[in-house]
Design a protein around this motif. Structure first.
Motif: not given
Length: 54
Positions: A42-51
Motif C-alpha cells: 500500500a505504501i509503495a503504491s501510494f509513493l509510485f502514484g505520487l511520483i
C-alpha cells in the motif's frame, strides 16, 4: 490481501477460544505477515502514484 489477514486473525481468535494454542499462534503469525505485506504494498503504491503524477 488485507481480507486474508483479517480472516486468519479471526481464525486465530476462534482457535484460541477453543484452546487450540498451536493453531492460534500459527494463524496469528500468518495474519501478521500478510498485514505487513499489505502495508508495504500500500505504501509503495501510494509513493509510485505520487511520483507518476509529479
Amino acid at each position: 490481501m488485507l481480507h486474508y489477514a483479517v480472516v486468519f486473525f479471526v481464525i486465530a481468535i476462534i482457535a484460541a477460544l477453543f484452546g487450540f494454542g498451536g493453531i492460534a499462534a500459527s494463524a496469528a503469525g500468518i495474519a501478521k505477515i500478510l498485514f505487513l505485506v499489505f502495508a508495504v504494498l500500500a505504501i509503495a503504491s501510494f509513493l509510485f502514484g505520487l511520483i507518476r503524477k509529479g
